[in-house]
Design a protein around this motif. Structure first.
Motif, PDB file in Angstrom:
ATOM      1  N   GLY A  23       0.811  -1.217   0.000  1.00  0.00           N
ATOM      2  CA  GLY A  23       0.000   0.000   0.000  1.00  0.00           C
ATOM      3  C   GLY A  23       0.840   1.260   0.000  1.00  0.00           C
ATOM      4  N   ARG A  24       1.962   1.227   0.711  1.00  0.00           N
ATOM      5  CA  ARG A  24       2.870   2.384   0.723  1.00  0.00           C
ATOM      6  C   ARG A  24       3.463   2.580  -0.671  1.00  0.00           C
ATOM      7  NH1 ARG A  24       5.304   5.050   4.956  1.00  0.00           N
ATOM      8  NH2 ARG A  24       3.231   4.619   5.736  1.00  0.00           N
ATOM      9  N   LEU A  25       3.864   1.471  -1.294  1.00  0.00           N
ATOM     10  CA  LEU A  25       4.437   1.552  -2.634  1.00  0.00           C
ATOM     11  C   LEU A  25       3.415   2.106  -3.634  1.00  0.00           C
ATOM     12  CD1 LEU A  25       6.771   1.117  -4.549  1.00  0.00           C
ATOM     13  CD2 LEU A  25       6.130  -1.292  -4.704  1.00  0.00           C
ATOM     14  N   LEU A  26       2.171   1.648  -3.538  1.00  0.00           N
ATOM     15  CA  LEU A  26       1.130   2.152  -4.441  1.00  0.00           C
ATOM     16  C   LEU A  26       0.862   3.639  -4.208  1.00  0.00           C
ATOM     17  CD1 LEU A  26      -1.294  -0.884  -4.456  1.00  0.00           C
ATOM     18  CD2 LEU A  26       0.254  -0.150  -6.289  1.00  0.00           C
ATOM     19  N   GLU A  27       0.954   4.081  -2.952  1.00  0.00           N
ATOM     20  CA  GLU A  27       0.819   5.513  -2.646  1.00  0.00           C
ATOM     21  C   GLU A  27       1.913   6.310  -3.360  1.00  0.00           C
ATOM     22  OE1 GLU A  27       1.430   8.475   1.213  1.00  0.00           O
ATOM     23  OE2 GLU A  27       1.290   6.316   1.528  1.00  0.00           O
ATOM     24  N   TRP A  28       3.147   5.827  -3.302  1.00  0.00           N
ATOM     25  CA  TRP A  28       4.256   6.520  -3.953  1.00  0.00           C
ATOM     26  C   TRP A  28       4.068   6.556  -5.468  1.00  0.00           C
ATOM     27  CZ3 TRP A  28       8.520   3.380  -1.039  1.00  0.00           C
ATOM     28  CH2 TRP A  28       8.632   3.834   0.284  1.00  0.00           C
ATOM     29  N   ILE A  29       3.623   5.432  -6.035  1.00  0.00           N
ATOM     30  CA  ILE A  29       3.403   5.361  -7.487  1.00  0.00           C
ATOM     31  C   ILE A  29       2.310   6.333  -7.909  1.00  0.00           C
ATOM     32  CG2 ILE A  29       2.514   3.889  -9.349  1.00  0.00           C
ATOM     33  CD1 ILE A  29       3.930   1.521  -7.852  1.00  0.00           C
ATOM     34  N   ASP A  30       1.204   6.355  -7.170  1.00  0.00           N
ATOM     35  CA  ASP A  30       0.100   7.246  -7.502  1.00  0.00           C
ATOM     36  C   ASP A  30       0.543   8.703  -7.441  1.00  0.00           C
ATOM     37  OD1 ASP A  30      -2.620   7.702  -8.235  1.00  0.00           O
ATOM     38  OD2 ASP A  30      -3.083   8.177  -6.152  1.00  0.00           O
ATOM     39  N   GLU A  31       1.307   9.050  -6.430  1.00  0.00           N
ATOM     40  CA  GLU A  31       1.808  10.423  -6.311  1.00  0.00           C
ATOM     41  C   GLU A  31       2.749  10.764  -7.468  1.00  0.00           C
ATOM     42  OE1 GLU A  31       3.745  13.415  -3.017  1.00  0.00           O
ATOM     43  OE2 GLU A  31       4.169  11.280  -2.826  1.00  0.00           O
ATOM     44  N   MET A  51      -6.008   2.186 -12.812  1.00  0.00           N
ATOM     45  CA  MET A  51      -4.748   1.438 -12.764  1.00  0.00           C
ATOM     46  C   MET A  51      -5.060   0.013 -13.167  1.00  0.00           C
ATOM     47  SD  MET A  51      -2.336   2.278  -9.548  1.00  0.00           S
ATOM     48  CE  MET A  51      -1.721   3.907  -9.247  1.00  0.00           C
ATOM     49  N   SER A  52      -4.278  -0.511 -14.116  1.00  0.00           N
ATOM     50  CA  SER A  52      -4.483  -1.897 -14.548  1.00  0.00           C
ATOM     51  C   SER A  52      -3.914  -2.850 -13.504  1.00  0.00           C
ATOM     52  CB  SER A  52      -3.816  -2.119 -15.907  1.00  0.00           C
ATOM     53  OG  SER A  52      -2.403  -2.046 -15.781  1.00  0.00           O
ATOM     54  N   GLU A  53      -3.868  -4.102 -13.866  1.00  0.00           N
ATOM     55  CA  GLU A  53      -3.328  -5.129 -12.967  1.00  0.00           C
ATOM     56  C   GLU A  53      -1.958  -4.714 -12.442  1.00  0.00           C
ATOM     57  OE1 GLU A  53      -1.515  -9.274 -14.128  1.00  0.00           O
ATOM     58  OE2 GLU A  53      -3.709  -9.397 -14.032  1.00  0.00           O
ATOM     59  N   ILE A  54      -1.782  -4.935 -11.166  1.00  0.00           N
ATOM     60  CA  ILE A  54      -0.529  -4.613 -10.490  1.00  0.00           C
ATOM     61  C   ILE A  54       0.207  -5.924 -10.260  1.00  0.00           C
ATOM     62  CG2 ILE A  54       0.463  -3.651  -8.378  1.00  0.00           C
ATOM     63  CD1 ILE A  54      -2.288  -2.010  -8.270  1.00  0.00           C
ATOM     64  N   ASP A  55       1.428  -6.009 -10.755  1.00  0.00           N
ATOM     65  CA  ASP A  55       2.187  -7.251 -10.669  1.00  0.00           C
ATOM     66  C   ASP A  55       3.376  -7.072  -9.725  1.00  0.00           C
ATOM     67  OD1 ASP A  55       3.313  -9.728 -11.052  1.00  0.00           O
ATOM     68  OD2 ASP A  55       3.798  -9.418 -13.163  1.00  0.00           O
ATOM     69  N   PHE A  56       3.234  -7.618  -8.491  1.00  0.00           N
ATOM     70  CA  PHE A  56       4.339  -7.593  -7.533  1.00  0.00           C
ATOM     71  C   PHE A  56       5.296  -8.719  -7.902  1.00  0.00           C
ATOM     72  CE2 PHE A  56       1.057  -5.375  -5.160  1.00  0.00           C
ATOM     73  CZ  PHE A  56       1.767  -4.367  -4.532  1.00  0.00           C
ATOM     74  N   LYS A  57       6.524  -8.371  -8.231  1.00  0.00           N
ATOM     75  CA  LYS A  57       7.506  -9.349  -8.685  1.00  0.00           C
ATOM     76  C   LYS A  57       8.501  -9.737  -7.592  1.00  0.00           C
ATOM     77  CE  LYS A  57       7.192  -7.797 -13.436  1.00  0.00           C
ATOM     78  NZ  LYS A  57       6.869  -9.023 -14.129  1.00  0.00           N
ATOM     79  N   ILE A  96       7.816  -4.130  -8.920  1.00  0.00           N
ATOM     80  CA  ILE A  96       6.412  -4.060  -9.330  1.00  0.00           C
ATOM     81  C   ILE A  96       6.332  -3.487 -10.737  1.00  0.00           C
ATOM     82  CG2 ILE A  96       6.027  -1.743  -8.395  1.00  0.00           C
ATOM     83  CD1 ILE A  96       3.268  -2.552  -7.525  1.00  0.00           C
ATOM     84  N   THR A  97       5.337  -3.944 -11.493  1.00  0.00           N
ATOM     85  CA  THR A  97       5.042  -3.331 -12.789  1.00  0.00           C
ATOM     86  C   THR A  97       3.536  -3.078 -12.875  1.00  0.00           C
ATOM     87  OG1 THR A  97       4.837  -5.476 -13.891  1.00  0.00           O
ATOM     88  CG2 THR A  97       6.983  -4.384 -14.035  1.00  0.00           C
ATOM     89  N   ILE A  98       3.204  -1.988 -13.546  1.00  0.00           N
ATOM     90  CA  ILE A  98       1.810  -1.649 -13.839  1.00  0.00           C
ATOM     91  C   ILE A  98       1.789  -1.221 -15.300  1.00  0.00           C
ATOM     92  CG2 ILE A  98      -0.179  -0.198 -13.266  1.00  0.00           C
ATOM     93  CD1 ILE A  98       1.131   0.274 -10.503  1.00  0.00           C
ATOM     94  N   ASP A  99       1.043  -1.948 -16.108  1.00  0.00           N
ATOM     95  CA  ASP A  99       1.034  -1.673 -17.543  1.00  0.00           C
ATOM     96  C   ASP A  99       0.315  -0.386 -17.909  1.00  0.00           C
ATOM     97  OD1 ASP A  99       2.481  -3.961 -18.139  1.00  0.00           O
ATOM     98  OD2 ASP A  99       0.685  -5.184 -18.407  1.00  0.00           O
ATOM     99  N   LYS A 100      -0.693  -0.010 -17.123  1.00  0.00           N
ATOM    100  CA  LYS A 100      -1.538   1.108 -17.542  1.00  0.00           C
ATOM    101  C   LYS A 100      -2.044   1.897 -16.336  1.00  0.00           C
ATOM    102  CE  LYS A 100      -5.367   1.671 -20.787  1.00  0.00           C
ATOM    103  NZ  LYS A 100      -6.395   0.922 -21.521  1.00  0.00           N
TER     104      LYS A 100
END
Length: 129
Positions: A23-31, A51-57, A96-100
């Motif tokens: 959740g912290r990582l997604l907050e940073w990405i969104d910002e 946000m499309s599928e979020i792939d935690f690698k 992590i990768t997010i395509d869209k």
């Protein structure tokens, strides 16, 4: 992929497993996506639409430095579509990768506002010399 921001993983960023909380990582990405879109669209009223599928690698642990990368996928009439990758700065391992990620510029009434942009612009090129 252009990597714009680095984050240092600190104790307050961890989940109960002692690794980076998603959740912290997604907050940073969104910002980061919002800041990038605001600058590109030249519209401070820009919001996240999708946000499309979020792939935690992989994960990150305390002391790791991660970097957030964004690429422009497409310009819409009132939107900007981005892709994202977060990776470990030192090992280059993808976390992590997010395509869209779709960001939309709004007008004063909160409705989508056409921006007329078709390509990435760099702020330095907007400045008159």
């Amino acid at each position: 992929m252009r990597f714009h921001t680095r984050k240092w993983i600190k104790p307050q960023d961890l989940n109960p497993n002692g690794t980076l909380f998603g959740g912290r990582l997604l907050e940073w990405i969104d910002e980061e996506a919002a800041l990038y879109a605001i600058i590109q669209l030249e519209n401070p009223k820009t919001v996240t639409k999708f946000m499309s599928e979020i792939d935690f690698k992989s994960s990150a642990k305390p002391g790791d430095i991660v970097e957030i990368g964004l690429d422009v996928v497409a310009f819409g009439k009132a939107s900007l579509t981005l892709s994202c990758e977060v990776r470990n700065k030192m090992t280059r391992e993808s976390i992590i990768t997010i395509d869209k990620i779709v960001m939309v510029g709004l007008d004063e009434q909160g409705t989508p506002k056409a921006h007329g942009k078709t390509e990435v612009e760099f702020v330095k090129n907007r400045l008159k010399t």
